[in-house]
Motif scaffolding. Sequence first.
Motif, PDB file in Angstrom:
ATOM      1  N   GLU A  47     114.000  40.413 -10.717  1.00 28.73           N
ATOM      2  CA  GLU A  47     113.691  39.598 -11.885  1.00 28.73           C
ATOM      3  C   GLU A  47     114.819  38.585 -12.055  1.00 28.73           C
ATOM      4  OE1 GLU A  47     111.119  40.809 -14.437  1.00 28.73           O
ATOM      5  OE2 GLU A  47     111.299  38.728 -15.105  1.00 28.73           O
ATOM      6  N   ILE A  48     114.475  37.324 -11.934  1.00 30.17           N
ATOM      7  CA  ILE A  48     115.490  36.285 -12.143  1.00 30.17           C
ATOM      8  C   ILE A  48     115.148  35.562 -13.430  1.00 30.17           C
ATOM      9  CG2 ILE A  48     116.520  34.197 -11.192  1.00 30.17           C
ATOM     10  CD1 ILE A  48     115.632  35.105  -8.468  1.00 30.17           C
ATOM     11  N   ARG A  49     116.108  35.502 -14.344  1.00 29.87           N
ATOM     12  CA  ARG A  49     115.840  34.869 -15.637  1.00 29.87           C
ATOM     13  C   ARG A  49     116.823  33.739 -15.896  1.00 29.87           C
ATOM     14  NH1 ARG A  49     116.110  40.130 -18.838  1.00 29.87           N
ATOM     15  NH2 ARG A  49     114.348  41.300 -18.016  1.00 29.87           N
ATOM     16  N   HIS A  50     116.286  32.581 -16.118  1.00 27.62           N
ATOM     17  CA  HIS A  50     117.067  31.392 -16.529  1.00 27.62           C
ATOM     18  C   HIS A  50     118.316  31.216 -15.671  1.00 27.62           C
ATOM     19  CE1 HIS A  50     114.406  31.506 -19.927  1.00 27.62           C
ATOM     20  NE2 HIS A  50     114.835  32.711 -20.256  1.00 27.62           N
ATOM     21  N   SER A  57     109.832  36.436 -10.530  1.00 26.38           N
ATOM     22  CA  SER A  57     109.798  37.897 -10.479  1.00 26.38           C
ATOM     23  C   SER A  57     109.029  38.352  -9.258  1.00 26.38           C
ATOM     24  CB  SER A  57     109.210  38.484 -11.759  1.00 26.38           C
ATOM     25  OG  SER A  57     108.067  37.759 -12.129  1.00 26.38           O
ATOM     26  N   LEU A  58     109.388  39.527  -8.790  1.00 22.49           N
ATOM     27  CA  LEU A  58     108.784  40.068  -7.572  1.00 22.49           C
ATOM     28  C   LEU A  58     108.553  41.553  -7.801  1.00 22.49           C
ATOM     29  CD1 LEU A  58     109.955  39.039  -4.099  1.00 22.49           C
ATOM     30  CD2 LEU A  58     109.509  41.436  -4.526  1.00 22.49           C
ATOM     31  N   PHE A  59     107.338  42.000  -7.498  1.00 20.33           N
ATOM     32  CA  PHE A  59     106.979  43.384  -7.793  1.00 20.33           C
ATOM     33  C   PHE A  59     107.031  44.235  -6.536  1.00 20.33           C
ATOM     34  CE2 PHE A  59     105.227  40.704 -11.051  1.00 20.33           C
ATOM     35  CZ  PHE A  59     105.602  41.378 -12.207  1.00 20.33           C
ATOM     36  N   GLY A  98     115.832  46.027  -9.313  1.00 20.54           N
ATOM     37  CA  GLY A  98     115.533  47.428  -9.561  1.00 20.54           C
ATOM     38  C   GLY A  98     116.029  47.879 -10.927  1.00 20.54           C
ATOM     39  N   GLY A  99     115.952  46.969 -11.900  1.00 22.41           N
ATOM     40  CA  GLY A  99     116.360  47.289 -13.258  1.00 22.41           C
ATOM     41  C   GLY A  99     117.860  47.228 -13.488  1.00 22.41           C
ATOM     42  N   LYS A 100     118.613  46.846 -12.446  1.00 18.85           N
ATOM     43  CA  LYS A 100     120.064  46.823 -12.564  1.00 18.85           C
ATOM     44  C   LYS A 100     120.554  45.374 -12.509  1.00 18.85           C
ATOM     45  CE  LYS A 100     123.787  49.387 -10.444  1.00 18.85           C
ATOM     46  NZ  LYS A 100     124.164  50.183  -9.285  1.00 18.85           N
ATOM     47  N   ARG A 101     121.502  45.038 -13.359  1.00 15.11           N
ATOM     48  CA  ARG A 101     122.009  43.668 -13.339  1.00 15.11           C
ATOM     49  C   ARG A 101     123.029  43.510 -12.210  1.00 15.11           C
ATOM     50  NH1 ARG A 101     123.159  39.651 -17.027  1.00 15.11           N
ATOM     51  NH2 ARG A 101     122.475  40.824 -18.820  1.00 15.11           N
ATOM     52  N   VAL A 129     124.283  44.053  -1.309  1.00 14.52           N
ATOM     53  CA  VAL A 129     123.765  44.687  -0.092  1.00 14.52           C
ATOM     54  C   VAL A 129     123.577  46.179  -0.326  1.00 14.52           C
ATOM     55  CG1 VAL A 129     124.301  45.258   2.299  1.00 14.52           C
ATOM     56  CG2 VAL A 129     124.721  42.962   1.450  1.00 14.52           C
ATOM     57  N   ARG A 130     124.552  46.797  -1.007  1.00 19.04           N
ATOM     58  CA  ARG A 130     124.435  48.241  -1.263  1.00 19.04           C
ATOM     59  C   ARG A 130     123.207  48.567  -2.103  1.00 19.04           C
ATOM     60  NH1 ARG A 130     129.950  48.374  -1.495  1.00 19.04           N
ATOM     61  NH2 ARG A 130     129.965  48.079  -3.729  1.00 19.04           N
ATOM     62  N   GLU A 131     122.839  47.636  -2.998  1.00 19.47           N
ATOM     63  CA  GLU A 131     121.628  47.859  -3.800  1.00 19.47           C
ATOM     64  C   GLU A 131     120.362  47.731  -2.959  1.00 19.47           C
ATOM     65  OE1 GLU A 131     121.094  48.845  -6.907  1.00 19.47           O
ATOM     66  OE2 GLU A 131     123.247  49.215  -7.039  1.00 19.47           O
TER      67      GLU A 131
END
Lengths: 295, 261
Positions: free
Chosen positions: B7-10, B27-29, B65-68, B99-101
Amino acid sequence: MELETLLYILVSGLVLGGLYALMAIGLSVVWTTIGVFNFAHGTFVALGAYIAWQVSSSLGGAPGFLLGAVVAPVALFMIGYALHYALVKPFERNPNIVLLSVITTLAAASIIESMIQLIWGPREKQIEAPVNGNLEFAGLSFSAQDILTFVVTLFILAALAWFLKRSRTGRAMRAAAQNREAAQLMGFNVTHLYALTIGIAAATAAIAGLFIGSIRFINPTFGVDPLMKSLIVVIFGGVAHFTSPILAAFIVGLIEAFSVYFFGLYWAPSILFGLMIIVLLIKPEGLFGFQRKTL
Amino acid sequence: MTESLLEIRHLSGGYPPVQVFRNVNLSLFPGESVGLFGPNGHGKTSLMKTLAGLIDPWDGDILFGGKRLNLPGKMKTRLSQHLNYDIFRRRRIDPASVVREGLIYVMQGNLLFPEMTVDEVLAIAPSAAGGRPGIQQMQKQIHALFPRLKERRNSKIRFLSGGERQMVSIAAGLLAMPRLLILDEPTLGLSPKMRLELGAAIQAIRETGLPLLIIDQNVEFLCSLIDRLYLFDHGTITRELDSNHMPDHEQIMSLMFESHA
């Protein structure tokens, strides 16, 4: 000239060359990996020698030398690692990084030199050699210390080559050297790898310092000469391959040994610098160099 | 609606003081393959490099994945232009943790490591990402996807063709066990034959269910590989098209020109 004399000159040239290779390899690995010319490399040699002297003189003899051979490289590794964060990393994204790091490493060199002077004083010192006497071989006698120096040097160079070629961290270091962005995209912590490179270079410098300190006297400004010699070696050989500065170091060592015999001690540096100028004129990328910069 | 993977916002960013992209929302699902199309030099690659952590974002959020992934808030300008010593400035995004994410970016025209062999590159690829499970299965899969690489395993990257190099890049990306793979112009400058070969490989990767974000200049080629398309123009996303409205070359040109007017 007799054959015997020739052999003695040859051996002393090879021993010298091994030491130069040990000093120059650190300089060339840092240059090819980070793109920074480390002017503090000579003082790494000096600092390594002083730390080794401090440790070995408290214990004395061969055990002292052995302890110095462990403590000095470890200490210098840590110092080198930390210095990357202080001297090079802050300019990572500056387009003038090469120039800026020349100034910061020069500054570090003079600070370290003054610190040595403050801590250990200006008096000359010598590290006690771990082995004494001569080894007889086919009717010739060689200094045991020289032979030890040569063997250990070759071993360390081989170990370093193995590390860079085969080990996981070494390969990562080469990757970071060849393409910083791609290495970052693979998830490598490039800053850590760069710091590791300087640390390893400093550790090899310390070992060189240990051996030079056991055959010559050390004083606070004693880092200048190793830096000059490694500079000549790196320019002479180029840095295209891991082995190019090593080959060049042996050539420089042999040239020095022969010119000391034929022209005298004081002419040797002039001859070396003269040859360096000639190499720069006809093959600026070094004798074994290509026009690329990799490991 | 399921939760989005990326999710990329602004998001805005660039190379200070030049802003390259601004206010990007994307956004990408999970399980989805998304395309990004736009003219050259309008900031697509800069946007991707920002996602990968190579460039600091200026403002906005990158959630994966819900993490910033980036530091919140606006990037502060430095105190003085003449202050060169950057030791106290924090990076706003760290490529290693990206990368780790599991967000893996395969760079455009990646030269990789010219003096290393194919095998060496593929050997170091998994370790950097922290060695997630399933590597061995992935290695088998890669051999099946790119049989060519097995033949050339001992050649240095410098001696490979552009297409083979791209294959090594993608293979190295896959070995990092991605949760999302970004392919930036995978077929740039390749021969038609190589393009077909690579296209088939990407299609096969897509069928494994791995989410993809693909950038390409060839609309037909791109549309054959994706479920959804974003149009990117003048540093921001101008339009979003779903699979029922995949444009052909003519349509996309008129869409791009309309957005100019």
